[in-house]
Design an enzyme around this catalytic site. Structure first.
Site: not given
Ligand code: MG
Ligand code: ADP
Length: 394
Positions: A156, A193
């Site tokens: 991430d 994401t």
């Molecule tokens: Mg975060």
């Protein structure tokens, strides 16, 4: 709203009530919780102060009481703590200071990064210079080199999970999606994401027979981060998410004009190598740190050269003289010209204009200033009738 009661702080936010459990009490007895710094799906990050030393920290409070997902969250937080402990001891990785756990909440106490997210910094400055991008990306690659060396894949990497200190030095944080990879192990789960997802991660999810993914997904995300830092917009963004995901899988991005016009070739080359669809051909973190972008000597960083400085000084003086002549040196005032054609002399032109506007302002068309000269021409054959079009009768 916060209200102090003795050494305890009671927080009056209904959606944000701090947990009241045994461990929470231990946490409270040691730390004074303060304002919210950030929020996630099931966590809240607050500034807090060690009551004994006065040292400030950031505490991530994770709610594990949810009926449906509580145990999942607890398990993933345990994994987050395990990973955090493995990657401790690097200047560009967040430092975990303390951990508390109760039946309902887990408290992770981190070092405090006062400047907050790189994302917010980028929102304020819109784009970063090549020099600042180099500074941040070098530290990010060094952090990832350390993390990958510990067999951890972050999954991430994005500006929201990169925190800054006062010197613009980074700390990689949020190991909530991180995993420890055994030798040869491949991952298949869809986490991360959207705009930062690597093509092989998408393929591993969409195509039955596609292989899994490994550390290279972090390197891809670095390419997205670097692109975004330099021009303020991400490389694959599209308002239709499916189109964006297709663009990612095809590695379809451009160094468009005009935003990329002033960016040199080295960072573009590094981005292209990071955003290479095939993970086997993608530049590695170690190679990225050796890329000319980090080693090329830019004009501002060149070693001192007396000859170059002298040339620069001469050129500066020349330019300054030219500018002075252009702007500030008054015109030579010739009496004969002033008598015959006063409007040719700038200083007189101003005086004439001022007077003319006082007298004729109501019938001289302002927009056709250059023709006003004709009103005051003192030439032998001035035909005032030709000046008629500039005049309007009121
Ligand atoms: Mg975060
Ligand atoms: P989540 O998993 O919920 O995204 P993060 O660990 O990313 O949790 O923290 C959420 C946000 O809280 C961060 O994006 C940042 O704005 C803020 N934050 C987290 N840790 C710190 C810290 N150590 N110092 C300052 N702010 C922090």
């Amino acid at each position: 709203m916060e209200r102090a009661r003795g050494t305890m702080t009671v927080i009056d936010e209904t959606d944000d009530v701090l947990p009241d459990s045994q461990t929470a009490k231990v946490f409270y007895s040691k730390y004074e919780p303060k304002e919210v710094l950030g929020r996630g799906v099931s966590s809240t990050v607050r500034r807090c102060v060690d009551k004994e030393t006065g040292t400030e920290y950031a505490v991530k409070i994770i709610d594990i009481s949810e009926a449906d997902h509580g145990s999942d969250i607890k398990e993933s937080t345990h994994r987050e703590v395990e990973v955090l402990r493995m990657v401790q001891g690097h200047p560009y990785v967040i430092e975990l200071h303390d951990v508390f756990e109760s039946a309902t909440h887990i408290f992770l106490v981190f070092e405090l990064l006062r400047q907050g997210e790189l994302f917010d910094y980028l929102t304020t400055v819109v784009t970063l210079s090549e020099k600042k991008t180099k500074h941040i990306m070098k530290q990010l690659f060094e952090a990832l080199l350390h993390v990958h060396d510990k067999s951890v894949v972050h999954r991430d990497v994005k500006p929201e999970n990169i925190l800054l200190d006062d010197n613009l030095d980074i700390k990689l944080t949020d190991f909530g999606f991180a995993r420890i990879l055994r030798p040869g192990e491949e991952l298949y789960d869809l986490v991360g994401t959207p705009g930062y997802l690597a093509p092989e991660l998408l393929r591993a999810n969409m195509i039955e027979t596609a292989p899994g993914y490994r550390f290279e997904v972090d390197t891809w995300a670095c390419g997205v981060v670097m692109y975004t830092l330099l021009v303020g917009c991400p490389p694959f963004w599209h308002r239709k998410q499916m189109v964006m995901l297709r663009n990612i899988m095809e590695g379809k991005f451009t160094f468009g004009s005009p935003e990329w016009d002033d960016v040199t070739d080295a960072p573009k080359d590094l981005i292209s190598r990071l955003l290479t669809v095939d993970p086997a051909r993608r530049i590695t973190v170690r190679e990225a740190l050796q890329h000319p972008f980090f080693h090329r000597v830019t004009a501002r960083e060149r070693p001192f050269s007396g000859r170059r400085m002298f040339k620069l000084a001469i050129n500066s003086v020349r330019a300054a003289v030219r500018i002075q002549r252009l702007k500030y040196t008054p015109e030579a005032l010739s009496v004969s010209v002033a008598i015959m054609d006063p409007y040719r002399i700038k200083a007189l032109r101003k005086v004439i204009d001022a007077c003319a506007f006082r007298v004729y302002g109501h019938w001289v068309k302002k927009a056709e200033g250059q023709n006003r000269a004709m009103l005051f021409e003192n030439l032998p054959k001035t035909d005032l009738r030709r000046a008629a079009p500039v005049l309007v009768t009121s």
